[in-house]
Scaffold this motif. Structure first.
Motif, short mmCIF file in Angstrom:
data_model
loop_
_atom_site.label_atom_id
_atom_site.label_comp_id
_atom_site.label_asym_id
_atom_site.label_seq_id
_atom_site.Cartn_x
_atom_site.Cartn_y
_atom_site.Cartn_z
N LEU A 7 0.85 -1.18 0.00
CA LEU A 7 0.00 0.00 0.00
C LEU A 7 0.88 1.23 0.00
CD1 LEU A 7 -2.60 -1.10 2.70
CD2 LEU A 7 -3.00 -0.90 0.24
N THR A 8 0.42 2.30 -0.60
CA THR A 8 1.21 3.53 -0.62
C THR A 8 1.01 4.31 0.67
OG1 THR A 8 -0.52 4.91 -1.59
CG2 THR A 8 0.94 3.70 -3.13
N ALA A 9 1.96 5.18 0.98
CA ALA A 9 1.85 6.02 2.16
C ALA A 9 0.60 6.89 2.09
CB ALA A 9 3.10 6.89 2.29
N VAL A 10 0.29 7.40 0.91
CA VAL A 10 -0.89 8.25 0.75
C VAL A 10 -2.17 7.47 1.07
CG1 VAL A 10 -2.26 9.53 -0.95
CG2 VAL A 10 0.22 9.76 -0.93
N THR A 11 -2.27 6.26 0.58
CA THR A 11 -3.45 5.43 0.82
C THR A 11 -3.62 5.12 2.30
OG1 THR A 11 -3.27 4.44 -1.37
CG2 THR A 11 -4.54 3.21 0.27
N VAL A 12 -2.54 4.73 2.95
CA VAL A 12 -2.61 4.36 4.37
C VAL A 12 -2.91 5.59 5.22
CG1 VAL A 12 -1.35 3.39 6.32
CG2 VAL A 12 -1.14 2.35 4.06
N GLU A 13 -2.25 6.70 4.93
CA GLU A 13 -2.49 7.91 5.72
C GLU A 13 -3.93 8.39 5.56
OE1 GLU A 13 -0.35 12.10 6.93
OE2 GLU A 13 0.27 11.11 5.06
N ARG A 14 -4.46 8.30 4.36
CA ARG A 14 -5.85 8.69 4.12
C ARG A 14 -6.79 7.81 4.94
NH1 ARG A 14 -6.53 8.39 -1.65
NH2 ARG A 14 -5.43 10.36 -1.67
N ALA A 15 -6.54 6.51 4.95
CA ALA A 15 -7.37 5.59 5.73
C ALA A 15 -7.27 5.88 7.22
CB ALA A 15 -6.97 4.15 5.44
N MET A 16 -6.06 6.17 7.69
CA MET A 16 -5.87 6.49 9.11
C MET A 16 -6.61 7.77 9.49
SD MET A 16 -1.89 5.38 9.70
CE MET A 16 -1.89 5.73 11.46
N SER A 21 2.07 7.14 12.50
CA SER A 21 2.95 6.42 11.58
C SER A 21 2.29 5.11 11.16
CB SER A 21 4.31 6.13 12.23
OG SER A 21 4.15 5.25 13.32
N ALA A 22 2.85 4.52 10.12
CA ALA A 22 2.41 3.21 9.64
C ALA A 22 3.63 2.46 9.14
CB ALA A 22 1.38 3.34 8.54
N SER A 23 3.70 1.17 9.47
CA SER A 23 4.86 0.36 9.07
C SER A 23 4.43 -1.07 8.77
CB SER A 23 5.88 0.29 10.22
OG SER A 23 6.29 1.55 10.61
N TYR A 24 5.06 -1.64 7.77
CA TYR A 24 4.96 -3.09 7.59
C TYR A 24 6.01 -3.71 8.49
CZ TYR A 24 1.96 -2.85 3.46
OH TYR A 24 0.91 -2.64 2.60
N ILE A 25 5.61 -4.71 9.25
CA ILE A 25 6.54 -5.40 10.14
C ILE A 25 6.58 -6.86 9.73
CG2 ILE A 25 7.03 -6.07 12.52
CD1 ILE A 25 5.60 -3.49 13.38
N GLU A 26 7.78 -7.33 9.43
CA GLU A 26 7.97 -8.73 9.06
C GLU A 26 8.59 -9.47 10.23
OE1 GLU A 26 9.48 -9.50 5.06
OE2 GLU A 26 9.38 -7.33 4.74
N ARG A 27 8.10 -10.68 10.43
CA ARG A 27 8.59 -11.49 11.55
C ARG A 27 8.86 -12.91 11.06
NH1 ARG A 27 4.64 -13.26 16.36
NH2 ARG A 27 6.03 -14.75 17.29
N THR A 28 9.99 -13.45 11.49
CA THR A 28 10.33 -14.84 11.18
C THR A 28 10.52 -15.58 12.49
OG1 THR A 28 11.48 -14.19 9.15
CG2 THR A 28 11.97 -16.37 10.04
N VAL A 29 9.76 -16.67 12.66
CA VAL A 29 9.88 -17.51 13.85
C VAL A 29 10.49 -18.83 13.40
CG1 VAL A 29 8.64 -18.70 15.69
CG2 VAL A 29 7.88 -16.43 14.93
N THR A 30 11.63 -19.18 13.99
CA THR A 30 12.30 -20.44 13.69
C THR A 30 12.19 -21.34 14.90
OG1 THR A 30 13.85 -19.29 12.23
CG2 THR A 30 14.47 -21.50 12.97
N SER A 31 11.46 -22.43 14.74
CA SER A 31 11.24 -23.36 15.84
C SER A 31 12.44 -24.29 15.99
CB SER A 31 9.97 -24.18 15.57
OG SER A 31 9.76 -25.10 16.60
N LEU A 32 12.92 -24.40 17.21
CA LEU A 32 14.02 -25.35 17.50
C LEU A 32 13.46 -26.73 17.78
CD1 LEU A 32 16.25 -23.07 19.71
CD2 LEU A 32 16.52 -23.61 17.29
#
Length: 79
Positions: free
Chosen positions: A31-40, A62-73
């Protein structure tokens, strides 16, 4: 085994001036910053969310995409 996930996190100031977040796990990617800010801004202007008399999403910050990786032992819960 690794599991990856991505969320869109929206940060607002509430009516008391404190930060509050909304995490959207199934948000459309790229999503673009303009689109997200408008929605917010629309969320803030709707003035529909409050808790204990305090508006939760008053001012978009603010708005951010947050990526998370979980590695199971190991995981004994899976049978």
């Amino acid at each position: 085994m690794s599991v990856k996930s991505k969320i869109l996190q929206l940060t607002f100031l509430n009516g008391a001036g404190k930060k509050t977040n909304v995490a959207l796990p199934d948000a459309i990617e790229n999503l673009t910053a303009v689109t997200v800010e408008r929605a917010m801004n629309q969320i803030a202007q709707a003035d529909s969310f409050s808790k204990d008399g305090v508006d939760l999403y008053k001012v978009p910050q603010s708005a951010s995409y947050i990526e998370r990786t979980v590695t199971s032992l190991f995981d004994h819960t899976r049978n």
